[in-house]
Motif scaffolding. Structure first.
Motif, short mmCIF file in Angstrom:
data_model
loop_
_atom_site.label_atom_id
_atom_site.label_comp_id
_atom_site.label_asym_id
_atom_site.label_seq_id
_atom_site.Cartn_x
_atom_site.Cartn_y
_atom_site.Cartn_z
N PHE A 31 0.80 -1.22 0.00
CA PHE A 31 0.00 0.00 0.00
C PHE A 31 0.84 1.28 0.00
O PHE A 31 0.32 2.36 0.30
CB PHE A 31 -0.99 -0.02 1.16
N GLY A 32 2.11 1.14 -0.35
CA GLY A 32 2.90 2.33 -0.65
C GLY A 32 3.95 2.76 0.33
O GLY A 32 4.59 3.81 0.14
N ALA A 33 4.18 2.00 1.42
CA ALA A 33 5.25 2.37 2.35
C ALA A 33 6.61 2.16 1.68
O ALA A 33 6.80 1.19 0.95
CB ALA A 33 5.16 1.54 3.62
N SER A 34 7.54 3.07 1.94
CA SER A 34 8.89 2.93 1.40
C SER A 34 9.76 2.05 2.29
O SER A 34 10.79 1.54 1.85
CB SER A 34 9.55 4.30 1.25
N ALA A 35 9.36 1.91 3.54
CA ALA A 35 10.09 1.06 4.47
C ALA A 35 9.18 0.68 5.62
O ALA A 35 8.19 1.36 5.91
CB ALA A 35 11.33 1.78 5.01
N TYR A 36 9.52 -0.42 6.27
CA TYR A 36 8.82 -0.85 7.49
C TYR A 36 9.87 -1.10 8.54
O TYR A 36 10.70 -2.00 8.40
CB TYR A 36 8.00 -2.11 7.23
N VAL A 37 9.87 -0.27 9.59
CA VAL A 37 10.90 -0.34 10.62
C VAL A 37 10.29 -0.75 11.96
O VAL A 37 9.59 0.06 12.59
CB VAL A 37 11.61 1.03 10.77
N PRO A 38 10.52 -1.98 12.42
CA PRO A 38 10.05 -2.36 13.76
C PRO A 38 10.75 -1.51 14.81
O PRO A 38 11.91 -1.11 14.64
CB PRO A 38 10.49 -3.83 13.87
N LYS A 39 10.05 -1.23 15.91
CA LYS A 39 10.63 -0.38 16.94
C LYS A 39 11.80 -1.05 17.65
O LYS A 39 12.55 -0.39 18.37
CB LYS A 39 9.55 0.05 17.94
N SER A 40 11.96 -2.35 17.46
CA SER A 40 13.09 -3.07 18.05
C SER A 40 14.36 -2.96 17.20
O SER A 40 15.42 -3.45 17.60
CB SER A 40 12.73 -4.55 18.22
N THR A 41 14.27 -2.31 16.05
CA THR A 41 15.40 -2.21 15.13
C THR A 41 16.54 -1.39 15.75
O THR A 41 16.30 -0.29 16.25
CB THR A 41 14.98 -1.55 13.80
N PRO A 42 17.78 -1.89 15.73
CA PRO A 42 18.91 -1.12 16.25
C PRO A 42 19.06 0.21 15.50
O PRO A 42 18.79 0.28 14.28
CB PRO A 42 20.11 -2.04 16.00
N PRO B 81 21.59 1.91 14.28
CA PRO B 81 22.38 1.94 13.03
C PRO B 81 21.63 1.38 11.83
O PRO B 81 21.79 1.86 10.71
CB PRO B 81 23.61 1.08 13.37
N GLU B 82 20.78 0.38 12.06
CA GLU B 82 20.00 -0.20 10.96
C GLU B 82 18.94 0.79 10.46
O GLU B 82 18.61 0.81 9.27
CB GLU B 82 19.32 -1.50 11.41
N ILE B 83 18.40 1.59 11.37
CA ILE B 83 17.43 2.60 10.95
C ILE B 83 18.10 3.61 10.03
O ILE B 83 17.53 4.04 9.03
CB ILE B 83 16.82 3.32 12.18
#
Length: 213
Positions: free
Chosen positions: A97-108, A110-112
């Motif tokens: 549906f058009g998101a450019s990224a999906y970032v879980p809040k647990s993501t370190p 540096p990965e964000i």
């Protein structure tokens, strides 16, 4: 020139942490909002915003409706979904549906930063550990509906959301401060573009697909 962004999340500490993660890539020009309505007001006031980091469960954002609202009204803005939800099926749906990224809040952190770099280069980013699962969950139904939603004008999209909430033409006309005949035209256009026979079908499908389950 630094990219202008807005972090839309109702938790102040998470907004601060996210800003720290992306400031190296985007610079200091990062706005904040604590509700979806605040986010829309910020976008109206700052037409130069290029990236929105959107919490899926902030006030005013029900399921994927915030994402599709932004994609409909501001198609050139990159939307990064940020959520505590880590379901591969939900990630797949958000990307469809058009998101450019999906970032879980647990993501370190540096990965964000890596995620931001990827989307600014025109790529789609999902967590490495679920990329294979997300790729396998290819829903043609979601993709088809997403492509139809893109055909709606912002006014038609508002009418669709109100139809899905069960409002009658007269009520929608009152809410949008237009004539009932105008709403009838919008409803007709929505049904035609989404290829439904009646408003009930359109509303049920919209609710089902926008749901986080």
């Amino acid at each position: 020139m630094p990219t202008k962004a807005i972090v839309a999340d109702d938790h102040p500490l998470f907004r601060l942490a996210l800003k720290q993660a992306i400031v190296g890539m985007l610079g200091e020009n990062i706005l904040e909002s604590a509700s979806f309505d605040e986010t829309l007001l910020a976008l109206e006031s700052h037409p130069d915003i290029e990236v929105v980091f959107l919490d899926l469960k902030m006030p005013g954002n029900e399921g994927l409706t915030g994402l599709t609202t932004l994609r409909n009204k501001y198609p050139d803005i990159l939307v990064v979904i940020v959520s505590a939800e880590e379901s591969p099926a939900l990630v797949r749906k958000a990307i469809d549906f058009g998101a450019s990224a999906y970032v879980p809040k647990s993501t370190p952190l540096p990965e964000i930063s890596d995620a931001v770099r990827d989307i600014l280069e025109g790529h789609i980013w999902v967590p490495t550990d679920m990329a294979k699962q997300v790729e396998q969950l290819n829903s043609q139904n979601d993709k088809d509906f997403a492509s139809k939603l893109e055909q709606l004008t912002p006014h038609q999209y508002k009418v669709l959301k109100m139809m899905a909430d069960g409002l009658l033409n007269k009520q929608i006309a009152y809410e949008l401060d237009v004539s009932e005949s105008t709403i009838k035209q919008h409803v007709s256009a929505v049904l035609h573009k989404l290829e439904f026979n009646n408003r009930t079908q359109a509303g049920v499908m919209y609710k089902q697909i926008m749901n986080l389950e």
